[in-house]
Design a protein around this motif. Structure first.
Motif, short mmCIF file in Angstrom:
data_model
loop_
_atom_site.label_atom_id
_atom_site.label_comp_id
_atom_site.label_asym_id
_atom_site.label_seq_id
_atom_site.Cartn_x
_atom_site.Cartn_y
_atom_site.Cartn_z
N THR A 145 1.75 -21.52 34.86
CA THR A 145 2.14 -21.18 36.23
C THR A 145 2.46 -22.43 37.03
N PHE A 146 1.59 -23.43 36.93
CA PHE A 146 1.76 -24.66 37.71
C PHE A 146 3.06 -25.37 37.37
N PHE A 147 3.26 -25.66 36.09
CA PHE A 147 4.44 -26.45 35.71
C PHE A 147 5.74 -25.67 35.89
N CYS A 148 5.70 -24.36 35.72
CA CYS A 148 6.93 -23.56 35.95
C CYS A 148 7.33 -23.60 37.42
N ILE A 149 6.35 -23.46 38.31
CA ILE A 149 6.67 -23.50 39.74
C ILE A 149 7.11 -24.89 40.16
N VAL A 150 6.46 -25.92 39.61
CA VAL A 150 6.86 -27.29 39.93
C VAL A 150 8.29 -27.56 39.48
N SER A 151 8.65 -27.08 38.29
CA SER A 151 9.99 -27.33 37.77
C SER A 151 11.08 -26.57 38.53
N ALA A 168 -1.37 -0.24 37.93
CA ALA A 168 0.03 0.15 38.05
C ALA A 168 0.84 -0.96 38.70
N LEU A 169 0.24 -1.69 39.65
CA LEU A 169 0.95 -2.78 40.31
C LEU A 169 1.25 -3.90 39.32
N VAL A 170 0.28 -4.22 38.45
CA VAL A 170 0.50 -5.25 37.44
C VAL A 170 1.58 -4.82 36.46
N ARG A 171 1.56 -3.56 36.05
CA ARG A 171 2.58 -3.07 35.12
C ARG A 171 3.96 -3.10 35.77
N ALA A 172 4.04 -2.75 37.06
CA ALA A 172 5.32 -2.80 37.76
C ALA A 172 5.84 -4.23 37.85
N ALA A 173 4.94 -5.17 38.12
CA ALA A 173 5.34 -6.58 38.17
C ALA A 173 5.80 -7.07 36.81
N SER A 174 5.16 -6.59 35.73
CA SER A 174 5.57 -6.99 34.38
C SER A 174 6.94 -6.44 34.03
N VAL A 175 7.23 -5.22 34.49
CA VAL A 175 8.56 -4.65 34.25
C VAL A 175 9.62 -5.46 34.98
N LEU A 176 9.34 -5.80 36.25
CA LEU A 176 10.28 -6.63 37.01
C LEU A 176 10.49 -7.98 36.33
N CYS A 177 9.39 -8.57 35.86
CA CYS A 177 9.46 -9.86 35.18
C CYS A 177 10.33 -9.76 33.92
N ALA A 206 11.20 -18.90 36.90
CA ALA A 206 10.40 -18.15 37.88
C ALA A 206 9.69 -16.97 37.22
N MET A 207 10.36 -16.29 36.31
CA MET A 207 9.75 -15.15 35.62
C MET A 207 8.65 -15.61 34.66
N CYS A 208 8.80 -16.79 34.08
CA CYS A 208 7.73 -17.34 33.24
C CYS A 208 6.50 -17.63 34.09
N GLY A 251 19.30 -23.97 39.13
CA GLY A 251 20.18 -22.91 39.60
C GLY A 251 20.49 -21.86 38.55
N GLY A 252 20.95 -20.72 39.01
CA GLY A 252 21.41 -19.66 38.12
C GLY A 252 20.33 -19.09 37.22
N ALA A 253 20.72 -18.84 35.98
CA ALA A 253 19.85 -18.17 35.02
C ALA A 253 18.61 -18.99 34.71
N ALA A 254 18.75 -20.31 34.63
CA ALA A 254 17.62 -21.17 34.28
C ALA A 254 16.50 -21.05 35.31
N THR A 255 16.85 -21.06 36.59
CA THR A 255 15.85 -20.93 37.65
C THR A 255 15.17 -19.58 37.59
N LEU A 256 15.94 -18.53 37.37
CA LEU A 256 15.37 -17.18 37.30
C LEU A 256 14.43 -17.05 36.10
N GLN A 257 14.81 -17.60 34.97
CA GLN A 257 13.95 -17.54 33.79
C GLN A 257 12.64 -18.28 34.03
#
Length: 270
Positions: free
Chosen positions: A215-221, A86-95, A235-237, A227-233
């Motif tokens: 995960t690695f390259f998304c966090i590094v980038s 359920a925790l994984v599914r909740a995280a996927s919904v948030l993502c 982070a969700m990736c 900023g804005g939408a690009a950073t949020l996208q």
């Protein structure tokens, strides 16, 4: 949660955060105030960052190969990823919700962008991709819905690559957008690998490698500070790939290959 999956998730996060620090340091040290661009060529900080990224890539291949050894015959979603908590599914919904909202912002601001048509296409596909993310983590939504969702998420990454290229086509310094391209490329390959599981053609080692690198390259980038939408996208990736790292590593740990029945000839010889 199982021990191996916890180690994989924590190690991936630690390696990614340190990589983001090196990227931030590169941006601070190698920035040329006179030209407004990063310094061209390979500086000491850039060299350290490149070597570190290569080591992380090698580590991801080795870790995935060791964990998935002898489990390549498991190719269906029910076989290798049977448990989604359920925790994984909740995280996927948030993502999914946050990625969809960020894509909606991209779509609504397309008239002021440098490439309105490409930005609108990316915003629309990204909105659909965000909606599809929770579908992959919902056990009751399998078959055609999950297969279509995996394809849409992969398509989102492909359109995103085109969008980044169009935004930076006039930028003479590749280092300024290199990690954006790497992060989206790794995410797209991870999404492609994940979608294969819903068609019964999953590859354990390859999928885990791309999810680790995604995960690695998304966090590094994230250190680029778009900023804005690009950073949020982005982070969700990273969150999407990290969830898949947990699911794949934990399921691979408990997976036991089904013994093949002996043939009559082998039984007689024994």
């Amino acid at each position: 949660m199982q021990k191996t999956s916890v180690v994989m998730v924590v190690a991936t996060l630690v390696a990614s955060v340190f990589g983001a620090f090196l990227r931030w340091l590169q941006l601070m040290v190698d920035y040329d105030e006179e030209t407004g661009f990063m310094a061209r060529g390979v500086t000491p900080v850039t060299a350290v960052l490149v070597v570190y990224c290569v080591l992380v890539c090698v580590g991801a291949v080795v870790a995935a190969s060791r964990l998935c050894r002898g489990k390549q015959e498991a190719s269906g979603i029910e076989t290798l990823m049977p448990g989604r908590s359920a925790l994984v599914r909740a995280a996927s919904v948030l993502c999914g919700v946050l990625f969809a909202l960020a894509s909606l912002v991209v779509l609504m601001t397309s008239n002021s962008g440098a490439s309105p048509a490409v930005q609108r296409a990316f915003g629309a596909v990204g909105l659909a991709g965000g909606i599809c993310i929770p579908v992959l983590f919902t056990p009751s939504l399998r078959g055609g819905a999950a297969q279509a969702g995996g394809i849409v998420i992969m398509l989102t990454g492909l359109v995103w690559l085109v969008y980044i290229y169009r935004l930076n086509s006039g930028n003479p310094v590749v280092w300024e957008y290199a990690f954006s391209m790497l992060s989206v490329s790794a995410f797209t390959l991870a999404a492609s690998g994940v979608s294969g599981w819903f068609f019964g053609r999953g590859k354990a080692r390859q999928t885990l490698i791309w999810c680790l690198l995604g995960t690695f390259f998304c966090i590094v980038s994230l250190a680029d500070g778009a900023g804005g939408a690009a950073t949020l996208q982005t982070a969700m990736c990273a969150l999407f790939c990290l969830l898949m790292v947990y699911l794949l590593s934990s399921a691979a740990e408990r997976y036991v290959p089904t013994p093949t029945p002996e043939s009559p000839t082998e039984s007689a010889e024994s």
